[in-house]
Design a protein around this motif. Structure first.
Motif, PDB file in Angstrom:
ATOM      1  N   MET A   1       0.805  -1.283   0.007  1.00  0.00           N
ATOM      2  CA  MET A   1      -0.009  -0.028   0.038  1.00  0.00           C
ATOM      3  C   MET A   1       0.949   1.239  -0.103  1.00  0.00           C
ATOM      4  SD  MET A   1      -3.479   0.691   1.862  1.00  0.00           S
ATOM      5  CE  MET A   1      -3.830  -0.829   2.021  1.00  0.00           C
ATOM      6  N   GLU A   2       0.362   2.305  -0.860  1.00  0.00           N
ATOM      7  CA  GLU A   2       1.319   3.558  -0.794  1.00  0.00           C
ATOM      8  C   GLU A   2       1.279   4.254   0.270  1.00  0.00           C
ATOM      9  OE1 GLU A   2       3.130   5.027  -3.702  1.00  0.00           O
ATOM     10  OE2 GLU A   2       3.347   2.921  -3.986  1.00  0.00           O
ATOM     11  N   LYS A   3       2.388   4.611   0.905  1.00  0.00           N
ATOM     12  CA  LYS A   3       2.341   5.831   2.152  1.00  0.00           C
ATOM     13  C   LYS A   3       1.576   7.078   1.606  1.00  0.00           C
ATOM     14  CE  LYS A   3       6.700   6.494   3.270  1.00  0.00           C
ATOM     15  NZ  LYS A   3       7.771   5.603   2.715  1.00  0.00           N
ATOM     16  N   GLY A   4       1.060   7.793   2.648  1.00  0.00           N
ATOM     17  CA  GLY A   4       0.351   9.192   2.211  1.00  0.00           C
ATOM     18  C   GLY A   4       0.938  10.155   3.193  1.00  0.00           C
ATOM     19  N   TYR A  16       2.631   7.106   8.787  1.00  0.00           N
ATOM     20  CA  TYR A  16       2.210   7.793   7.714  1.00  0.00           C
ATOM     21  C   TYR A  16       0.748   7.169   7.503  1.00  0.00           C
ATOM     22  CZ  TYR A  16       6.776   8.626   6.455  1.00  0.00           C
ATOM     23  OH  TYR A  16       8.195   9.140   6.141  1.00  0.00           O
ATOM     24  N   THR A  17      -0.258   8.097   6.807  1.00  0.00           N
ATOM     25  CA  THR A  17      -1.513   7.706   6.454  1.00  0.00           C
ATOM     26  C   THR A  17      -1.401   6.750   5.106  1.00  0.00           C
ATOM     27  OG1 THR A  17      -1.652   9.531   4.845  1.00  0.00           O
ATOM     28  CG2 THR A  17      -2.649   9.689   7.196  1.00  0.00           C
ATOM     29  N   THR A  18      -2.586   6.359   4.789  1.00  0.00           N
ATOM     30  CA  THR A  18      -2.607   5.448   3.362  1.00  0.00           C
ATOM     31  C   THR A  18      -3.857   5.766   2.835  1.00  0.00           C
ATOM     32  OG1 THR A  18      -3.839   3.628   4.348  1.00  0.00           O
ATOM     33  CG2 THR A  18      -1.345   3.335   4.496  1.00  0.00           C
ATOM     34  N   GLU A  19      -4.206   5.033   1.678  1.00  0.00           N
ATOM     35  CA  GLU A  19      -5.465   5.383   1.146  1.00  0.00           C
ATOM     36  C   GLU A  19      -6.674   4.990   1.804  1.00  0.00           C
ATOM     37  OE1 GLU A  19      -3.758   2.296  -2.367  1.00  0.00           O
ATOM     38  OE2 GLU A  19      -2.999   3.850  -0.896  1.00  0.00           O
ATOM     39  N   VAL A  25       0.975   3.306   7.975  1.00  0.00           N
ATOM     40  CA  VAL A  25       2.218   2.757   7.673  1.00  0.00           C
ATOM     41  C   VAL A  25       3.199   3.140   8.611  1.00  0.00           C
ATOM     42  CG1 VAL A  25       4.121   2.671   6.381  1.00  0.00           C
ATOM     43  CG2 VAL A  25       1.947   2.235   5.025  1.00  0.00           C
ATOM     44  N   GLN A  74       5.446  -4.339   4.901  1.00  0.00           N
ATOM     45  CA  GLN A  74       5.562  -3.779   3.478  1.00  0.00           C
ATOM     46  C   GLN A  74       6.962  -3.799   2.826  1.00  0.00           C
ATOM     47  OE1 GLN A  74       2.114  -2.854   2.659  1.00  0.00           O
ATOM     48  NE2 GLN A  74       2.743  -0.841   2.494  1.00  0.00           N
ATOM     49  N   GLU A  78       9.376  -0.879   6.721  1.00  0.00           N
ATOM     50  CA  GLU A  78       8.055  -0.423   6.903  1.00  0.00           C
ATOM     51  C   GLU A  78       6.915  -1.490   6.874  1.00  0.00           C
ATOM     52  OE1 GLU A  78       8.644   3.656   4.290  1.00  0.00           O
ATOM     53  OE2 GLU A  78       7.267   2.014   3.263  1.00  0.00           O
ATOM     54  N   LEU A  80       2.533  -2.212   7.481  1.00  0.00           N
ATOM     55  CA  LEU A  80       1.219  -1.709   7.455  1.00  0.00           C
ATOM     56  C   LEU A  80       0.568  -2.056   8.798  1.00  0.00           C
ATOM     57  CD1 LEU A  80      -0.859  -0.421   5.511  1.00  0.00           C
ATOM     58  CD2 LEU A  80      -1.483  -3.020   4.762  1.00  0.00           C
TER      59      LEU A  80
END
Ligand code: TMP
Ligand code: ASP
Length: 237
Positions: A1-4, A16-19, A25, A74, A78, A80
């Motif tokens: 999952m991408e970090k926000g 970090y937030t995610t979508e 994360v 991840q 990192e 999740l």
């Protein structure tokens, strides 16, 4: 999952937030601090070891019936995790006297307790994480009586599981610090990390310290000690 977006930066990790709103994360840094951040340093590769070790231990605890925030590793630094609201308490379980317990009560490090013991500190750097009893926790609305009972029950069950696990690695679990959080439904889960930063781990055969006390007390050889703990953990899994 991408970090926000960066949500929070602590002493050893970034969050970090995610979508997905309920997922975050955690990214582990090599930074090390002690004595409430007064002593600062860096331990090369520590973030990688702490990330992977904490994840393996949380998977093991999940198998033993303890709910945790862990979702998926991840990358090497990192992970999740489920989003929680952290209960601002450091929950410390001890099997053997060491550190602040030995200092506070004037007992020699290494005294084996008749039974494991637990204490709570209020997570507040400005106040130097003062000890807090259960009445204080309830008075200040930090957690309810029921939540404290759940946390104590999980903490001692975690101690039983981890003591057995580390014994299988030739390591004595002296003490450790846990943090718990509330999921959006209010249920309590184990959060933060379990690593040699947050545990005292002594080599059972020699008594050698294999944890962050090597940094706190300038004992040297911390990278090697963490790597040895990780090697033994992987061999035992
Ligand atoms: P203490 O003996 O210094 O109170 O530490 C007890 C345990 O808690 C030890 O395993 C180290 C861990 N710990 C943390 O993880 N974070 C902290 O800020 C402190 C003070 C201790
Ligand atoms: N991490 C803590 C701090 O820097 C202390 C410790 O682990 O000893 O404040």
């Amino acid at each position: 999952m991408e970090k926000g977006a960066l949500l929070y930066e602590g002493k050893a990790k970034r969050v970090y937030t995610t979508e997905v709103p309920d997922l975050l994360v955690i990214a582990y840094k090599d930074d090390a601090t002690a004595f409430n951040g007064q002593k600062k340093g860096s331990v090369s590769g520590k973030g990688i070891i702490n990330n992977q070790m904490s994840n393996r231990l949380m998977e093991y605890l999940e198998q033993n019936g303890i709910p945790t925030h862990f979702v998926e590793e991840q990358s090497e630094r990192e992970t999740l995790v489920k989003k929680v609201s952290i209960v601002p308490l450091e929950v410390i379980v001890r099997n053997i006297a060491a550190g602040s317990f030995s200092q506070r009560y004037g007992v020699e490090e290494g005294l084996i307790f008749a039974e494991p013991t637990i204490e709570f500190s209020y997570k507040n750097d400005a106040l130097h994480d003062p000890l807090m009893n259960e009445y204080h926790i309830i008075s200040l609305g930090i957690a309810t009586r029921e939540e404290i009972d759940t946390i104590k029950c999980y903490a001692f069950a975690i101690n039983d599981s981890l003591k057995t696990f580390w014994a299988g690695c030739g390591i004595t679990l002296v003490d450790f610090k846990l943090e718990f959080g509330r999921l959006s439904d209010g249920s309590i889960v184990l959060a933060d990390e379990i690593s040699p930063d947050t545990s005292r781990l002594w080599d059972t055969a020699t008594g050698k310290k294999m944890d962050k006390d090597r940094f706190r007390r300038d004992l040297g050889g911390i990278e090697l000690a963490y790597a040895e703990v990780m090697k033994r953990l992987n061999a035992h899994l």
